[in-house]
Every structure is written in structure tokens, then in C-alpha cells.
Scaffold this active site. Structure first.
Site, PDB file in Angstrom:
ATOM      1  N   LYS A  42       0.855  -1.197   0.000  1.00 40.73           N
ATOM      2  CA  LYS A  42       0.000   0.000   0.000  1.00 40.73           C
ATOM      3  C   LYS A  42       0.890   1.247   0.000  1.00 40.73           C
ATOM      4  O   LYS A  42       1.931   1.275   0.684  1.00 40.73           O
ATOM      5  CB  LYS A  42      -0.896  -0.035   1.249  1.00 40.73           C
ATOM      6  CG  LYS A  42      -1.667   1.250   1.505  1.00 40.73           C
ATOM      7  CD  LYS A  42      -2.672   1.549   0.417  1.00 40.73           C
ATOM      8  CE  LYS A  42      -3.278   2.946   0.575  1.00 40.73           C
ATOM      9  NZ  LYS A  42      -3.742   3.493  -0.712  1.00 40.73           N
ATOM     10  N   ASN A  66     -11.826   5.228  -7.126  1.00 42.59           N
ATOM     11  CA  ASN A  66     -11.371   5.288  -5.743  1.00 42.59           C
ATOM     12  C   ASN A  66     -10.764   6.636  -5.437  1.00 42.59           C
ATOM     13  O   ASN A  66     -10.213   7.307  -6.312  1.00 42.59           O
ATOM     14  CB  ASN A  66     -10.364   4.172  -5.458  1.00 42.59           C
ATOM     15  CG  ASN A  66      -8.950   4.564  -5.835  1.00 42.59           C
ATOM     16  OD1 ASN A  66      -8.228   5.137  -5.036  1.00 42.59           O
ATOM     17  ND2 ASN A  66      -8.563   4.262  -7.073  1.00 42.59           N
ATOM     18  N   LEU A  70      -4.438   7.964   0.343  1.00 44.44           N
ATOM     19  CA  LEU A  70      -3.148   7.476   0.870  1.00 44.44           C
ATOM     20  C   LEU A  70      -3.183   7.146   2.361  1.00 44.44           C
ATOM     21  O   LEU A  70      -2.257   7.485   3.106  1.00 44.44           O
ATOM     22  CB  LEU A  70      -2.030   8.493   0.572  1.00 44.44           C
ATOM     23  CG  LEU A  70      -1.702   8.704  -0.910  1.00 44.44           C
ATOM     24  CD1 LEU A  70      -0.715   9.840  -1.082  1.00 44.44           C
ATOM     25  CD2 LEU A  70      -1.167   7.424  -1.533  1.00 44.44           C
ATOM     26  N   ASN A  97       5.745   1.125  -2.350  1.00 42.44           N
ATOM     27  CA  ASN A  97       5.140   2.214  -3.128  1.00 42.44           C
ATOM     28  C   ASN A  97       5.181   3.476  -2.267  1.00 42.44           C
ATOM     29  O   ASN A  97       4.642   3.501  -1.158  1.00 42.44           O
ATOM     30  CB  ASN A  97       3.705   1.815  -3.496  1.00 42.44           C
ATOM     31  CG  ASN A  97       2.978   2.879  -4.279  1.00 42.44           C
ATOM     32  OD1 ASN A  97       2.492   3.861  -3.716  1.00 42.44           O
ATOM     33  ND2 ASN A  97       2.879   2.695  -5.580  1.00 42.44           N
ATOM     34  N   ASN A 125       5.411   7.014  -6.420  1.00 42.00           N
ATOM     35  CA  ASN A 125       4.096   7.397  -6.922  1.00 42.00           C
ATOM     36  C   ASN A 125       4.050   8.921  -7.079  1.00 42.00           C
ATOM     37  O   ASN A 125       3.917   9.641  -6.099  1.00 42.00           O
ATOM     38  CB  ASN A 125       3.033   6.899  -5.926  1.00 42.00           C
ATOM     39  CG  ASN A 125       1.632   7.328  -6.285  1.00 42.00           C
ATOM     40  OD1 ASN A 125       1.406   7.890  -7.358  1.00 42.00           O
ATOM     41  ND2 ASN A 125       0.689   7.062  -5.401  1.00 42.00           N
ATOM     42  N   CYS A 128      -0.737  10.392  -7.553  1.00 45.06           N
ATOM     43  CA  CYS A 128      -1.966  10.188  -6.795  1.00 45.06           C
ATOM     44  C   CYS A 128      -2.892  11.379  -6.955  1.00 45.06           C
ATOM     45  O   CYS A 128      -2.573  12.490  -6.521  1.00 45.06           O
ATOM     46  CB  CYS A 128      -1.674   9.968  -5.314  1.00 45.06           C
ATOM     47  SG  CYS A 128      -3.197   9.618  -4.422  1.00 45.06           S
ATOM     48  N   ASN A 190      -1.595   5.058 -12.936  1.00 43.24           N
ATOM     49  CA  ASN A 190      -2.324   5.223 -11.678  1.00 43.24           C
ATOM     50  C   ASN A 190      -3.817   5.446 -11.969  1.00 43.24           C
ATOM     51  O   ASN A 190      -4.280   5.320 -13.100  1.00 43.24           O
ATOM     52  CB  ASN A 190      -1.714   6.369 -10.866  1.00 43.24           C
ATOM     53  CG  ASN A 190      -1.901   6.160  -9.372  1.00 43.24           C
ATOM     54  OD1 ASN A 190      -2.985   5.790  -8.940  1.00 43.24           O
ATOM     55  ND2 ASN A 190      -0.864   6.374  -8.589  1.00 43.24           N
TER      56      ASN A 190
END
Ligand SMILES: Cc1cc2nc3c(=O)[nH]c(=O)nc-3n(C[C@H](O)[C@H](O)[C@H](O)COP(=O)(O)O)c2cc1C
Length: 210
Positions: A42, A66, A70, A97, A125, A128, A190
Site C-alpha cells: 500500500k 477510488n 493514501l 510504493n 508514486n 496520486c 495510476n
């Protein structure tokens, strides 16, 4: 089916996408996780995050939207508590991640995972869309994406993969900027932006409108 990812050997190419599989061990009661090629953790930030208000997901004809925001316990607890629980049930490759809100945060979190022997690959990442002023700001502009890539690469020894956003005008320019800045790999893509309206209320179902 054996393959390699940025120089790391995987028994097969099957790996759940980050955030859809918790820290992995939660799924161990359903099947033997060692059948997987790798597990992506996650998304983790330097500090703990509560995430967005619920509802955070909405089904739609095309799949699932979604906006988790985070949610995670912060890198120190991921390393001290979550990864040992995963290691109790899984012996394969682990990919961390990493998300951040500043260059320093990306670098510090990446350094912590770099020093953790249970993690083999680092995924940054920069994409996001579900947090205000979040990592996405780094992933929509080639210069900023290159800056994160170079800063993290300089700070770590493990392979670095940049996870990019589809919600941009030109993903190729961003991908090339990451490659030139030293990225060992790219992860596409993503979360897509979208909105599901509840016809009864006329309001979006997901609380955080992205
Ligand atoms: C519930 C949920 C949580 C996610 N959390 C993360 C995350 O923490 N970090 C990340 O890089 N991507 C996260 N993602 C994005 C997925 O890893 C994946 O990139 C995205 O769902 C697109 O792939 P798909 O079209 O196969 O769903 C999340 C996706 C979902 C559905």
C-alpha cells in the site's frame, strides 16, 4: 514464467497493483501468496495518514473509482509492523510504493525502504490524484517528475520505478523525463479521474471529488 523487473528476478509477472492488496498479509487466508511474482505494498508516506472521508470507492459500469487519500501508518510503522507480518507468510519480492508532498519527503521515505532488507524494489508514486497538493503535482510536469527521480536515485541503491498518471496531456514527455533522470523503470498507470453521481441525491458518491 520467470521474468526480471529492473534486474530483480520474479518467478512470474503477476503482481497486485499498489493499494488494492493492503500490505499483502491480509490476503493470506485466501490463497498462498508465494504463488505471486511480487507484492506491491500500500502507498506509504513519511508520516501516518488517515486518508479521505468515506465513501472512498464507487462502482461504475467501467469498474471502480477510488479516492482513498493514501491512508497508511507511515514508513516507520510499515517497516516495523506491516512488513514483518507480510514476511511471516510470504518469501518473495516486495515492492514499496512511496508517496510524498515534498522532495524531502520522497527522499526520506525512499531511504528508509532502501535500508530495509525485506524490500527489493522502490516505486515512486508521482500520480496520486486523491490528495490535495499531493504527489500528483510532481507527476503532471516533466521537470518536476525528473527532479523527484534524480533526487531519489541519488539517495538509494535499489531500483527505482516511477508510477505515472494517466490524467495528463502528454504522458510520453513525463516518461522520457523520468528515464533521462535515471529511472530504472516506469509503472503505467495510476488511478483515472472520474465521478459517479448517485441519481437519488444528485450528488457524487465518492466524498472526495477528484
Ligand atoms: C482502492 C485503491 C487504492 C489504491 N492505492 C494506491 C496507492 O496507494 N498507491 C498507488 O500508486 N496506486 C494506488 N492505486 C492505483 C492502482 O495501483 C492502479 O494503478 C490503478 O487502479 C489503475 O490500475 P487498474 O486500471 O488496473 O485499476 C489504488 C487503486 C485502488 C482501486
Amino acid at each position: 514464467m520467470e521474468t526480471t523487473l529492473c534486474g530483480v528476478t520474479l518467478p512470474n509477472p503477476v503482481m497486485p497493483a499498489s493499494g488494492t492488496f493492503g500490505f499483502g498479509y491480509e490476503m493470506a487466508r485466501f490463497y498462498d501468496l508465494n504463488q505471486l511474482g511480487a507484492i506491491s505494498l500500500k502507498g506509504t508516506t513519511r508520516e501516518a495518514r488517515f486518508g479521505n472521508p468515506t465513501p472512498r470507492i464507487a462502482e461504475c459500469r467501467e469498474g471502480l473509482l477510488n479516492a482513498i487519500g493514501l491512508q497508511n501508518p507511515g514508513v516507520a510503522r510499515v517497516i516495523a509492523e506491516e512488513i514483518p507480518k507480510l514476511r511471516a507468510v510470504y518469501g518473495g519480492v516486495v515492492l514499496a510504493n512511496i508517496s510524498g508532498f515534498s522532495l524531502e519527503e520522497y527522499v526520506e521515505t525512499a531511504r528508509a525502504f532502501d535500508a530495509c532488507d525485506d524490500v527489493q524494489l522502490l516505486e515512486i508514486n508521482v500520480s496520486c490524484p486523491n490528495v490535495k497538493h499531493g504527489g500528483m503535482a510532481f507527476g503532471t510536469c516533466p521537470e518536476a517528475a525528473a527532479e523527484v527521480t534524480a533526487a531519489v536515485k541519488k539517495a538509494v541503491r535499489k531500483p527505482v520505478i516511477l508510477k505515472l498518471s494517466p490524467n495528463v496531456t502528454d504522458i510520453v514527455a513525463i516518461a522520457k523525463a523520468c528515464e533521462s533522470a535515471g529511472a530504472d523503470g516506469l509503472c503505467l498507470i495510476n488511478t483515472m479521474l472520474g465521478m459517479v453521481i448517485d441519481p437519488r441525491t444528485g450528488r457524487p458518491i465518492v466524498s472526495t471529488k477528484t
